[in-house]
Scaffold this motif. Structure first.
Motif, PDB file in Angstrom:
ATOM      1  N   ALA A 181      -2.138  -2.390 -12.478  1.00 38.11           N
ATOM      2  CA  ALA A 181      -2.288  -0.890 -12.286  1.00 38.11           C
ATOM      3  C   ALA A 181      -1.949  -0.218 -11.078  1.00 38.11           C
ATOM      4  N   VAL A 182      -1.996   1.208 -12.234  1.00 36.60           N
ATOM      5  CA  VAL A 182      -0.989   1.855 -11.304  1.00 36.60           C
ATOM      6  C   VAL A 182      -2.468   2.325 -10.173  1.00 36.60           C
ATOM      7  N   VAL A 183      -2.234   2.267  -8.403  1.00 34.24           N
ATOM      8  CA  VAL A 183      -3.590   2.763  -7.622  1.00 34.24           C
ATOM      9  C   VAL A 183      -4.495   3.941  -8.218  1.00 34.24           C
ATOM     10  N   TYR A 184      -3.705   4.932  -8.094  1.00 32.78           N
ATOM     11  CA  TYR A 184      -4.351   6.467  -8.449  1.00 32.78           C
ATOM     12  C   TYR A 184      -5.134   6.583  -9.426  1.00 32.78           C
ATOM     13  N   GLN A 185      -4.237   5.982 -10.566  1.00 26.86           N
ATOM     14  CA  GLN A 185      -5.195   6.400 -11.460  1.00 26.86           C
ATOM     15  C   GLN A 185      -6.025   5.721 -12.066  1.00 26.86           C
ATOM     16  N   ASP A 186      -5.546   4.434 -11.848  1.00 23.35           N
ATOM     17  CA  ASP A 186      -6.731   3.495 -12.470  1.00 23.35           C
ATOM     18  C   ASP A 186      -8.048   2.606 -11.194  1.00 23.35           C
ATOM     19  N   ILE A 187      -7.482   2.987 -10.288  1.00 27.57           N
ATOM     20  CA  ILE A 187      -8.665   2.151  -9.542  1.00 27.57           C
ATOM     21  C   ILE A 187      -8.992   4.425  -8.515  1.00 27.57           C
TER      22      ILE A 187
END
Length: 500
Positions: A181-187
């Motif tokens: 998961a891309v941390v900024y985009q997905d979380i």
């Protein structure tokens, strides 16, 4: 007119905040007048023209006061200038044309205006139409320019050429592989959309801050950057979330949906890792407190929580509001305090940022003995002496004591808690004797004991004798996620019920 003296004294903001209330007056009066006029002309109702004139007068008065309040509110800044300008002039147009419609309709003045009746219907129609457009732009200023159309259903989305509505904005969608998961985009971004972008977007930039785009988030607002890369605890973005909800600088503002402890922890972790725009979870260092939170986001990670969240001991429980001074003392000590569910006054207290929290400080919780339902004291300096005071929290439902100094003696001291359902004892010195006592708790449903002195043989024996209690002695991500989300799922369901 110069309103600078209002602005400097705070009167502008005070009066301006009445704009959302005042703006409903001209809307209601104009629509009533329009219905009366249409009904009269169609012969459906009997109403004299002086009645319509009376309604129009108050529509014009209401629109005028609404314009004044709206202008004063605009002085606080933070709004898209082009959209604000459109909204302002449309509002002024409503007031102006409402006054014209009333003047030419008035028995005393209308007769003195040459060709007055010719202006009546155009002015009335323009005032009504501008009311609708001004209302739309006002909503866009407050909630974003896609507020009305965001959830347009099919087939209208297709007919309007809009993108398919696949996901709900502001919700973290289940992630198949959390490590990718891309941390900024997905979380991070879904959390910000759910809690922050309503006031910090392209249309409404409170504090000259936008949080709807990464570049704008990094830029910060009128007071500079809100993040210190690598230092979440020193970032204004996190510090404001940890202030007491009654504090004027607390974010989100009081009355708005608040960030959960888990969400704050994830945001702080992301900033600690440098607040990257495109890095994946696997590329970052994941601390122990964050591991279960990430595991809970993985699709299927929280599935096990559903079965234990159906009938909570605190489902529907209502208590009086906690003492504000007692809450303030907890927050001053560095603890996070938040309301679990609107209307119940039950609280979650977390020491996630205060590893030095000790037995003596447990006294801070006692004035809130009725309100504390979730207590997170993991990785603190707590011992059996401090744990003994937990027995006074009669509505305690979820308890984190992982990696503390609790032993069998301390666990026995909280055996009588009537509503306790979840206990995390990971990394403690609790043994077989301790959990034999714990599983006899009336409401206990989940017990987490890995890295303790509890033996597998006793766990198997107790599982047969107490099948209602899930004793987890494994380190799987799914089991961690189930515990983290179990209590939260209770309240997501409660909030859904309250909203219905």
């Amino acid at each position: 007119m110069d309103f600078s003296f209002f602005q400097d004294s705070g009167w502008a903001t005070f009066i301006g905040r009445f704009h959302p209330i005042l703006v409903h007056l001209p809307i209601g009066f104009l629509l009533i007048a329009a219905l009366l006029e249409v009904g009269r002309r169609m012969g459906r109702i009997q109403v004299n023209e002086s009645t319509i004139s009376f309604v129009l007068f108050w529509a014009a008065v209401g629109a005028t006061f609404s314009c004044i309040a709206g202008y004063l509110l605009s002085l606080s800044g933070g709004y898209d200038e082009a959209l604000l300008s459109d909204h302002k002039w449309q509002g002024i147009g409503v007031a102006a044309f409402a006054w014209i419609a009333w003047l030419v309709k008035s028995d005393f003045i209308g007769e003195r205006i040459p060709f007055g009746p010719l202006f009546y219907l155009p002015a009335f129609a323009l005032a009504t139409v501008l009311t609708l457009t001004a209302g739309h732009h006002g909503g866009s200023l407050t909630h974003g320019d896609d507020y009305l159309t965001q959830y347009t259903p099919e087939p209208f989305r297709t007919l309007a050429g809009m993108e398919p509505l696949n996901t709900k904005k502001g919700e973290i969608q289940p992630i198949a592989d959390i490590q990718q998961a891309v941390v900024y985009q997905d979380i991070v971004q879904p959390i910000l959309e759910a809690r922050c972008t309503q006031c910090h977007n392209a249309s409404k930039k409170k504090g000259d801050l936008r949080m709807d785009e990464y570049a704008m988030l990094v830029k910060g607002g009128e007071n500079g950057p809100i993040m210190v890369a690598g230092k979440g605890g020193e970032s204004d973005m996190i510090k404001r979330c940890l202030l007491p909800e009654s504090d004027d600088n607390h974010m989100p503002p009081k009355g708005k949906p608040q960030l959960t402890t888990e969400q704050i922890t994830l945001l702080s972790w992301w900033i600690d890792q440098g607040a990257p725009a495109d890095k994946k979870v696997a590329e970052l260092t994941v601390s122990d407190p964050v591991k279960p939170l990430l595991a809970a986001l993985q699709s299927g990670g929280a599935a096990a929580a559903g079965s234990v969240a159906e009938a909570s001991a605190i489902d529907g429980l209502e208590v009086k509001a906690g003492d504000p001074q007692a809450i303030a003392k907890l927050t001053q000590a560095g603890l996070i305090v938040r309301t679990i569910s609107a209307g119940q006054n039950l609280l979650e207290v977390s020491a996630v940022n205060v590893p030095s929290f000790n037995d003596q400080q447990m006294a801070l919780l006692m004035p809130l003995a009725d309100q504390v339902a979730w207590l997170k004291l993991g990785r603190t300096s707590l011992s059996d002496k401090g744990v003994a005071q937990i027995s006074k929290l009669k509505n305690l439902n979820k308890l984190h004591l992982e990696y503390t100094g609790i032993t069998d003696a301390g666990l026995a001291g909280i055996k009588a808690l009537p509503k306790l359902e979840y206990i995390n004892l990971v990394g403690t010195k609790v043994s077989d004797q301790g959990i034999k006592s714990a599983v006899e708790m009336k409401r206990l449903r989940s017990l987490y004991v890995w890295q303790t002195e509890v033996t597998d043989s006793v766990i198997k024996l107790l599982a047969k004798e107490h099948p209602q209690v899930v004793i987890n002695n494994g380190m799987s991500e799914e089991s961690i996620a189930a515990f983290v989300t179990a209590g939260d799922s209770i309240y997501s369901k409660l909030d859904q019920k309250k909203a219905q």
